[in-house]
Write a protein that holds these residues in place. Structure first.
Motif, PDB file in Angstrom:
ATOM      1  N   LEU A 161      11.073 -44.432 -23.455  1.00 50.96           N
ATOM      2  CA  LEU A 161      12.247 -44.798 -22.212  1.00 50.96           C
ATOM      3  C   LEU A 161      11.676 -46.435 -21.817  1.00 50.96           C
ATOM      4  O   LEU A 161      10.304 -46.841 -21.758  1.00 50.96           O
ATOM      5  N   THR A 162      12.523 -47.063 -20.903  1.00 55.74           N
ATOM      6  CA  THR A 162      12.875 -48.225 -19.941  1.00 55.74           C
ATOM      7  C   THR A 162      13.444 -48.062 -18.578  1.00 55.74           C
ATOM      8  O   THR A 162      14.172 -47.389 -17.999  1.00 55.74           O
ATOM      9  N   THR A 163      12.202 -48.877 -17.651  1.00 51.36           N
ATOM     10  CA  THR A 163      12.389 -49.303 -16.753  1.00 51.36           C
ATOM     11  C   THR A 163      12.146 -50.182 -15.747  1.00 51.36           C
ATOM     12  O   THR A 163      11.763 -51.283 -16.648  1.00 51.36           O
ATOM     13  N   LEU A 164      13.271 -50.316 -15.281  1.00 52.10           N
ATOM     14  CA  LEU A 164      13.304 -52.214 -14.474  1.00 52.10           C
ATOM     15  C   LEU A 164      12.791 -51.827 -13.130  1.00 52.10           C
ATOM     16  O   LEU A 164      13.941 -51.068 -12.330  1.00 52.10           O
ATOM     17  N   THR A 165      12.345 -52.602 -12.863  1.00 52.43           N
ATOM     18  CA  THR A 165      11.935 -52.661 -11.108  1.00 52.43           C
ATOM     19  C   THR A 165      12.761 -54.577 -11.351  1.00 52.43           C
ATOM     20  O   THR A 165      11.745 -55.368 -11.789  1.00 52.43           O
ATOM     21  N   SER A 166      13.235 -54.899  -9.868  1.00 46.35           N
ATOM     22  CA  SER A 166      13.112 -56.430  -9.799  1.00 46.35           C
ATOM     23  C   SER A 166      12.829 -56.570  -7.906  1.00 46.35           C
ATOM     24  O   SER A 166      12.164 -54.827  -7.721  1.00 46.35           O
ATOM     25  N   PHE A 167      12.841 -57.422  -7.448  1.00 46.54           N
ATOM     26  CA  PHE A 167      12.596 -57.963  -6.352  1.00 46.54           C
ATOM     27  C   PHE A 167      13.035 -58.141  -5.603  1.00 46.54           C
ATOM     28  O   PHE A 167      14.146 -58.751  -5.019  1.00 46.54           O
ATOM     29  N   ALA A 168      13.566 -56.998  -4.787  1.00 48.69           N
ATOM     30  CA  ALA A 168      15.268 -56.667  -3.973  1.00 48.69           C
ATOM     31  C   ALA A 168      14.883 -57.437  -2.091  1.00 48.69           C
ATOM     32  O   ALA A 168      15.578 -58.089  -1.855  1.00 48.69           O
ATOM     33  N   THR A 169      13.884 -57.450  -2.216  1.00 49.29           N
ATOM     34  CA  THR A 169      13.343 -58.240  -0.860  1.00 49.29           C
ATOM     35  C   THR A 169      13.183 -59.678  -1.031  1.00 49.29           C
ATOM     36  O   THR A 169      13.061 -60.689   0.027  1.00 49.29           O
ATOM     37  N   GLU A 192      10.245 -54.901 -17.015  1.00 46.09           N
ATOM     38  CA  GLU A 192      10.676 -54.035 -17.756  1.00 46.09           C
ATOM     39  C   GLU A 192       9.382 -53.151 -18.844  1.00 46.09           C
ATOM     40  O   GLU A 192       8.920 -53.711 -19.241  1.00 46.09           O
ATOM     41  N   ALA A 193       9.292 -52.202 -17.861  1.00 46.15           N
ATOM     42  CA  ALA A 193       8.027 -51.172 -18.504  1.00 46.15           C
ATOM     43  C   ALA A 193       8.154 -49.799 -19.751  1.00 46.15           C
ATOM     44  O   ALA A 193      10.049 -49.672 -19.057  1.00 46.15           O
ATOM     45  N   PHE A 194       7.858 -49.773 -20.715  1.00 49.78           N
ATOM     46  CA  PHE A 194       8.317 -48.820 -21.932  1.00 49.78           C
ATOM     47  C   PHE A 194       7.682 -47.757 -21.249  1.00 49.78           C
ATOM     48  O   PHE A 194       6.388 -47.659 -21.213  1.00 49.78           O
ATOM     49  N   LEU A 195       7.964 -46.361 -21.750  1.00 56.23           N
ATOM     50  CA  LEU A 195       6.975 -45.498 -21.433  1.00 56.23           C
ATOM     51  C   LEU A 195       7.703 -44.178 -22.493  1.00 56.23           C
ATOM     52  O   LEU A 195       8.208 -43.714 -23.287  1.00 56.23           O
ATOM     53  N   PRO A 196       6.473 -43.500 -22.490  1.00 56.05           N
ATOM     54  CA  PRO A 196       7.089 -42.492 -23.975  1.00 56.05           C
ATOM     55  C   PRO A 196       7.956 -41.886 -23.381  1.00 56.05           C
ATOM     56  O   PRO A 196       7.725 -40.777 -22.514  1.00 56.05           O
ATOM     57  N   ALA A 197       8.816 -41.364 -24.583  1.00 54.96           N
ATOM     58  CA  ALA A 197       9.697 -39.645 -24.509  1.00 54.96           C
ATOM     59  C   ALA A 197       9.174 -38.891 -24.757  1.00 54.96           C
ATOM     60  O   ALA A 197      10.009 -38.002 -24.362  1.00 54.96           O
TER      61      ALA A 197
END
Length: 257
Positions: free
Chosen positions: A217-225, A237-242
């Motif tokens: 699985l992937t997650t996306l994190t951005s610097f919104a502020t 972008e971080a990959f996680l085991p499903a």
């Protein structure tokens, strides 16, 4: 003023917002907005900033609208090696290392690699040397027939996941360079053939490595502020085991390394 008028009309059209709605959001009148869009009224810096915010433009796009109106950019654009961003770089390196044994990357817009942790090599395994020459584009790497493409079991669905996300970005920006890049990526993706259990592209990445099949699985994190253009455009972008088998494989691989 014609350049500003043209840019304002373009962005309002892209966002599919009426003059009245945009005027209300920006705290002005429809008549004033109409005059600005026709180049009959010179906008003040404050109204340009409010219009850019109301149109939900990125920091880079807000600077561009200010320049079109004849004003200096409001948001700085630091180099990644600048001293000002050193604490951010150190924090990102800590996050990347802390995500081990799972892969994680930091990218610029449209997939340009900025940094990666040691587990990134599970994604680059077997890729052609030309795809690993800086600047590496992780989206091209993910789908290219000389990259991850032959190892992605669900390439049709995973490829659609990537290209549809980029297509949404294109509808927002109308950047012709992005349109060309999407067309390139789409040429690598086979046509999906839905079966009775088809879930669209809302599925984990299924990636072969040796005799194993990883599900990620992937997650996306951005610097919104962020108030710096460079920082605002970075994504983690971080990959996680499903599943447990994927977690165990990556943990074992990390310990052996």
């Amino acid at each position: 003023m014609e350049r500003f008028a043209s840019e304002l009309r373009r962005w309002r059209s892209n966002r599919r917002v009426s003059q009245l709605e945009l005027a209300n959001r920006a705290g002005t009148t429809q008549r004033h907005l109409s005059f600005m869009e026709r180049g009959r009224s010179r906008p003040g810096r404050a109204i340009v900033v409010r219009l850019a915010e109301s149109l939900e433009l990125s920091l880079r796009e807000r600077n561009g609208l200010l320049l079109a109106a004849g004003y200096a950019p409001l948001f700085p654009e630091s180099g990644l090696d600048d001293a000002m961003l050193r604490p951010v770089r150190q924090a990102l390196e800590s996050i990347l290392d802390g995500h081990l044994p799972y892969p994680a990357v930091v990218v610029r817009p449209y997939g340009e690699l900025v940094a990666a942790n040691a587990a990134f090599d599970v994604l680059t395994e077997g890729a052609a040397a030309e795809l690993l020459e800086p600047p590496i584009n992780v989206l091209r790497l993910a789908l290219h027939p000389k990259g991850m493409g032959p190892r992605v079991v669900n390439l049709a669905d995973w490829g659609r996941h990537i290209t549809e996300s980029l297509r949404a970005d294109f509808l927002r920006s109308r950047d012709p360079r992005l349109d060309a890049f999407i067309a390139e990526l789409e040429s690598y993706v086979p046509e999906a053939v839905p079966g009775s259990d088809h879930l669209g592209f809302a599925v984990p990445l299924r990636l072969r490595t040796g005799d194993a099949e990883l599900r990620l699985l992937t997650t996306l994190t951005s610097f919104a502020t962020a108030v710096d253009v460079t920082l605002a455009e970075l994504k983690l972008e971080a990959f996680l085991p499903a599943d447990a088998a994927t977690a165990a494989f990556l943990q074992s691989r990390h310990h052996l390394g």
